[in-house]
Motif scaffolding. Structure first.
Motif, PDB file in Angstrom:
ATOM      1  N   ALA A 289      67.151  79.584  -1.413  1.00 23.72           N
ATOM      2  CA  ALA A 289      67.730  78.791  -2.492  1.00 23.72           C
ATOM      3  C   ALA A 289      67.107  79.153  -3.843  1.00 23.72           C
ATOM      4  O   ALA A 289      65.917  79.484  -3.932  1.00 23.72           O
ATOM      5  N   ARG A 290      67.900  79.064  -4.884  1.00 26.48           N
ATOM      6  CA  ARG A 290      67.404  79.399  -6.227  1.00 26.48           C
ATOM      7  C   ARG A 290      66.161  78.577  -6.582  1.00 26.48           C
ATOM      8  O   ARG A 290      65.197  79.101  -7.150  1.00 26.48           O
ATOM      9  N   LEU A 291      66.183  77.311  -6.244  1.00 21.26           N
ATOM     10  CA  LEU A 291      65.079  76.430  -6.588  1.00 21.26           C
ATOM     11  C   LEU A 291      63.780  76.835  -5.892  1.00 21.26           C
ATOM     12  O   LEU A 291      62.687  76.576  -6.397  1.00 21.26           O
ATOM     13  N   SER A 292      63.887  77.496  -4.739  1.00 22.20           N
ATOM     14  CA  SER A 292      62.689  77.850  -3.977  1.00 22.20           C
ATOM     15  C   SER A 292      61.815  78.870  -4.693  1.00 22.20           C
ATOM     16  O   SER A 292      60.637  79.024  -4.369  1.00 22.20           O
ATOM     17  N   TYR A 293      62.361  79.568  -5.697  1.00 20.90           N
ATOM     18  CA  TYR A 293      61.603  80.576  -6.431  1.00 20.90           C
ATOM     19  C   TYR A 293      60.965  80.030  -7.710  1.00 20.90           C
ATOM     20  O   TYR A 293      60.360  80.795  -8.467  1.00 20.90           O
ATOM     21  N   ASP A 294      61.071  78.735  -7.923  1.00 18.93           N
ATOM     22  CA  ASP A 294      60.507  78.121  -9.126  1.00 18.93           C
ATOM     23  C   ASP A 294      58.990  77.977  -8.939  1.00 18.93           C
ATOM     24  O   ASP A 294      58.515  77.095  -8.229  1.00 18.93           O
ATOM     25  N   GLU A 295      58.237  78.850  -9.589  1.00 18.32           N
ATOM     26  CA  GLU A 295      56.788  78.885  -9.375  1.00 18.32           C
ATOM     27  C   GLU A 295      56.083  77.654  -9.933  1.00 18.32           C
ATOM     28  O   GLU A 295      55.080  77.197  -9.381  1.00 18.32           O
ATOM     29  N   GLN A 296      56.577  77.107 -11.028  1.00 17.93           N
ATOM     30  CA  GLN A 296      55.949  75.920 -11.595  1.00 17.93           C
ATOM     31  C   GLN A 296      56.108  74.729 -10.656  1.00 17.93           C
ATOM     32  O   GLN A 296      55.149  73.986 -10.414  1.00 17.93           O
ATOM     33  N   ARG A 297      57.308  74.557 -10.114  1.00 16.82           N
ATOM     34  CA  ARG A 297      57.520  73.476  -9.161  1.00 16.82           C
ATOM     35  C   ARG A 297      56.674  73.678  -7.898  1.00 16.82           C
ATOM     36  O   ARG A 297      56.133  72.730  -7.334  1.00 16.82           O
ATOM     37  N   ALA A 298      56.583  74.922  -7.454  1.00 12.90           N
ATOM     38  CA  ALA A 298      55.822  75.204  -6.232  1.00 12.90           C
ATOM     39  C   ALA A 298      54.340  74.900  -6.422  1.00 12.90           C
ATOM     40  O   ALA A 298      53.691  74.355  -5.519  1.00 12.90           O
ATOM     41  N   ALA A 299      53.804  75.242  -7.573  1.00 14.12           N
ATOM     42  CA  ALA A 299      52.393  74.967  -7.835  1.00 14.12           C
ATOM     43  C   ALA A 299      52.130  73.461  -7.856  1.00 14.12           C
ATOM     44  O   ALA A 299      51.110  72.984  -7.331  1.00 14.12           O
ATOM     45  N   LYS A 300      53.047  72.704  -8.452  1.00 16.46           N
ATOM     46  CA  LYS A 300      52.888  71.247  -8.478  1.00 16.46           C
ATOM     47  C   LYS A 300      53.023  70.668  -7.064  1.00 16.46           C
ATOM     48  O   LYS A 300      52.257  69.773  -6.669  1.00 16.46           O
ATOM     49  N   LEU A 301      53.994  71.173  -6.302  1.00 15.69           N
ATOM     50  CA  LEU A 301      54.158  70.729  -4.920  1.00 15.69           C
ATOM     51  C   LEU A 301      52.879  70.962  -4.138  1.00 15.69           C
ATOM     52  O   LEU A 301      52.420  70.088  -3.385  1.00 15.69           O
ATOM     53  N   TRP A 302      52.285  72.131  -4.304  1.00 17.56           N
ATOM     54  CA  TRP A 302      51.055  72.484  -3.598  1.00 17.56           C
ATOM     55  C   TRP A 302      49.917  71.543  -3.982  1.00 17.56           C
ATOM     56  O   TRP A 302      49.227  70.992  -3.112  1.00 17.56           O
ATOM     57  N   ASP A 303      49.717  71.354  -5.279  1.00 12.49           N
ATOM     58  CA  ASP A 303      48.603  70.516  -5.735  1.00 12.49           C
ATOM     59  C   ASP A 303      48.799  69.057  -5.328  1.00 12.49           C
ATOM     60  O   ASP A 303      47.838  68.379  -4.916  1.00 12.49           O
ATOM     61  N   ASP A 304      50.022  68.549  -5.440  1.00 10.98           N
ATOM     62  CA  ASP A 304      50.286  67.167  -5.025  1.00 10.98           C
ATOM     63  C   ASP A 304      50.071  67.000  -3.524  1.00 10.98           C
ATOM     64  O   ASP A 304      49.558  65.961  -3.068  1.00 10.98           O
ATOM     65  N   THR A 305      50.447  68.006  -2.751  1.00 10.90           N
ATOM     66  CA  THR A 305      50.273  67.927  -1.299  1.00 10.90           C
ATOM     67  C   THR A 305      48.790  67.928  -0.935  1.00 10.90           C
ATOM     68  O   THR A 305      48.374  67.221  -0.007  1.00 10.90           O
ATOM     69  N   LYS A 306      47.984  68.700  -1.655  1.00 13.13           N
ATOM     70  CA  LYS A 306      46.541  68.688  -1.424  1.00 13.13           C
ATOM     71  C   LYS A 306      45.985  67.278  -1.566  1.00 13.13           C
ATOM     72  O   LYS A 306      45.150  66.841  -0.757  1.00 13.13           O
ATOM     73  N   HIS A 307      46.458  66.549  -2.566  1.00  9.02           N
ATOM     74  CA  HIS A 307      45.980  65.179  -2.772  1.00  9.02           C
ATOM     75  C   HIS A 307      46.491  64.254  -1.671  1.00  9.02           C
ATOM     76  O   HIS A 307      45.751  63.386  -1.185  1.00  9.02           O
ATOM     77  N   LEU A 308      47.732  64.418  -1.271  1.00  2.76           N
ATOM     78  CA  LEU A 308      48.295  63.550  -0.231  1.00  2.76           C
ATOM     79  C   LEU A 308      47.556  63.699   1.093  1.00  2.76           C
ATOM     80  O   LEU A 308      47.343  62.711   1.810  1.00  2.76           O
ATOM     81  N   VAL A 309      47.181  64.929   1.454  1.00  6.31           N
ATOM     82  CA  VAL A 309      46.498  65.136   2.740  1.00  6.31           C
ATOM     83  C   VAL A 309      45.003  64.872   2.632  1.00  6.31           C
ATOM     84  O   VAL A 309      44.285  64.915   3.635  1.00  6.31           O
ATOM     85  N   GLY A 310      44.533  64.611   1.427  1.00 13.11           N
ATOM     86  CA  GLY A 310      43.115  64.299   1.243  1.00 13.11           C
ATOM     87  C   GLY A 310      42.213  65.494   1.452  1.00 13.11           C
ATOM     88  O   GLY A 310      41.088  65.353   1.956  1.00 13.11           O
ATOM     89  N   LEU A 311      42.677  66.680   1.040  1.00 10.67           N
ATOM     90  CA  LEU A 311      41.892  67.896   1.237  1.00 10.67           C
ATOM     91  C   LEU A 311      40.629  67.833   0.387  1.00 10.67           C
ATOM     92  O   LEU A 311      40.683  67.643  -0.821  1.00 10.67           O
ATOM     93  N   THR A 312      39.489  67.988   1.030  1.00  9.20           N
ATOM     94  CA  THR A 312      38.218  67.946   0.311  1.00  9.20           C
ATOM     95  C   THR A 312      37.829  69.347  -0.154  1.00  9.20           C
ATOM     96  O   THR A 312      38.377  70.352   0.299  1.00  9.20           O
ATOM     97  N   ALA A 313      36.852  69.403  -1.037  1.00  8.91           N
ATOM     98  CA  ALA A 313      36.383  70.698  -1.537  1.00  8.91           C
ATOM     99  C   ALA A 313      35.834  71.548  -0.405  1.00  8.91           C
ATOM    100  O   ALA A 313      35.998  72.773  -0.393  1.00  8.91           O
ATOM    101  N   ASP A 314      35.197  70.917   0.569  1.00  9.46           N
ATOM    102  CA  ASP A 314      34.645  71.659   1.700  1.00  9.46           C
ATOM    103  C   ASP A 314      35.742  72.188   2.620  1.00  9.46           C
ATOM    104  O   ASP A 314      35.549  73.218   3.281  1.00  9.46           O
ATOM    105  N   GLU A 315      36.878  71.492   2.675  1.00 12.48           N
ATOM    106  CA  GLU A 315      37.961  71.915   3.557  1.00 12.48           C
ATOM    107  C   GLU A 315      38.825  73.019   2.953  1.00 12.48           C
ATOM    108  O   GLU A 315      39.391  73.823   3.679  1.00 12.48           O
ATOM    109  N   GLU A 316      38.933  73.072   1.634  1.00 11.87           N
ATOM    110  CA  GLU A 316      39.816  74.032   1.004  1.00 11.87           C
ATOM    111  C   GLU A 316      39.250  75.448   1.139  1.00 11.87           C
ATOM    112  O   GLU A 316      38.100  75.698   0.810  1.00 11.87           O
TER     113      GLU A 316
END
Length: 321
Positions: A289-316
């Motif tokens: 899909a065209r939207l799947s190549y949107d790098e800005q959206r993907a970066a935000k999705l990634w960072d928001d997901t890190k917060h949702l799963v509670g990824l710690t500095a030691d886990e990343e």
């Protein structure tokens, strides 16, 4: 000897894939929430091919379960019971119809199962992948609103991790099941692409691949639908119709063999960051899909997901920071 970890490898496309991998003498780690069924499959593969098959209790909808499973796998690698980790196949998933439901951590079940659990699993295990390891995400053609499949299931909404994880909370109106599913698969494709970008930036040779198995009605995907719908969807007549109108179609055997090829075959060593689709007996790289190549959206999705799963500095993983 190579080892592949696969979620949902005890049924449907996953089962077809592990049978192909086992025939190639590739050791397996079957991860899922059906220990009895996984045990049966493990016994079958050991008897037929004389290889190592390990089972790992894992409910991808539960972040706590993912963390426990990751610790257990690391221990198995340390002890030598699992000799290596050469690929992770993020294959388990589902569509959840009916009233909206939530994971043990309080996230909407579709997003928790199809996205959050696998995101966390990959983050926790990436440091243990071999130098040329692969991560393969099972996506779906429904992620593309411009495709027939996307229009039939429900056009995607904005790939906003927080909104998707909390839809229906507190009595608010939830997104329809079809939209929850298709958007979760859009997010899956975007995770695959974003992981590839981060791996390339870090100079890693690990691959990240998005895989569309096509519409495979003879799997458990429709188990939540009414019985007449399940029967009609799996009928020869409906398969003929969906193929004729342009839907992406396949069967469990071909899609399973395609998944096995993506995680292990040398022919697919250089497809990182691509979207591979099984359609009518052919596996090929196509545009998502065209939207799947949107790098800005993907970066935000990634960072928001890190917060949702509670990824710690030691886990990343260090290479993704």
């Amino acid at each position: 000897m190579s080892t592949v970890l696969i979620t949902g490898g005890h049924s449907g496309i996953g089962l077809a894939a592990v049978r192909v991998l086992a025939a190639k003498k590739i050791d397996l780690v079957l991860a899922g929430r059906s220990p009895d069924r996984m045990g049966e499959v493990a016994d079958e593969l050991r008897a037929a091919h004389g290889l190592r098959v390990t089972t790992l209790a894992l409910d991808v909808s539960s972040l706590a379960s993912v963390r426990v499973a990751a610790v257990q796998l690391r221990q198995l690698l340390g002890s030598g019971e699992v000799t290596s980790l050469d690929a992770i196949a993020c294959n388990a998933g589902g569509r959840f119809d009916g009233a909206v439901s939530f994971s043990p951590e309080g996230y909407e079940t579709t997003f928790a199962t199809n996205c959050l659990g696998h995101f966390l699993l990959v983050e926790l295990l990436l440091p243990y992948l071999s130098e040329n390891g692969r991560v393969v995400y099972t996506a779906s053609s429904t992620h593309d609103p411009d495709s027939l499949d996307g229009r039939l299931v429900g056009a995607v909404v904005e790939p906003d991790a927080v909104a998707l994880a909390t839809t229906g909370k507190g009595g608010a109106k939830a997104l329809p099941a079809g939209k929850r599913y298709s958007t979760s698969k859009l997010c899956t494709v975007m995770y695959a692409y974003e992981l590839d970008r981060r791996l390339r930036t870090a100079g890693s040779s690990i691959s990240s691949i998005a895989f569309d198995p096509g519409s495979v009605p003879d799997t458990g995907f429709l188990r939540g639908m009414p019985k007449p719908v399940q029967w009609l969807s799996a009928s020869a007549a409906m398969k003929w119709v969906t193929k004729r109108i342009g839907a992406v179609t396949s069967d469990a055997q071909f899609s399973g063999a395609s998944l096995a090829a993506l995680v292990a075959d040398p022919d697919y060593a250089d497809v990182s960051g691509k979207y591979l689709q099984a359609n009518d007996g052919t596996l090929s790289a196509v545009r998502s899909a065209r939207l799947s190549y949107d790098e800005q959206r993907a970066a935000k999705l990634w960072d928001d997901t890190k917060h949702l799963v509670g990824l710690t500095a030691d886990e990343e993983p260090v290479l993704l920071r």
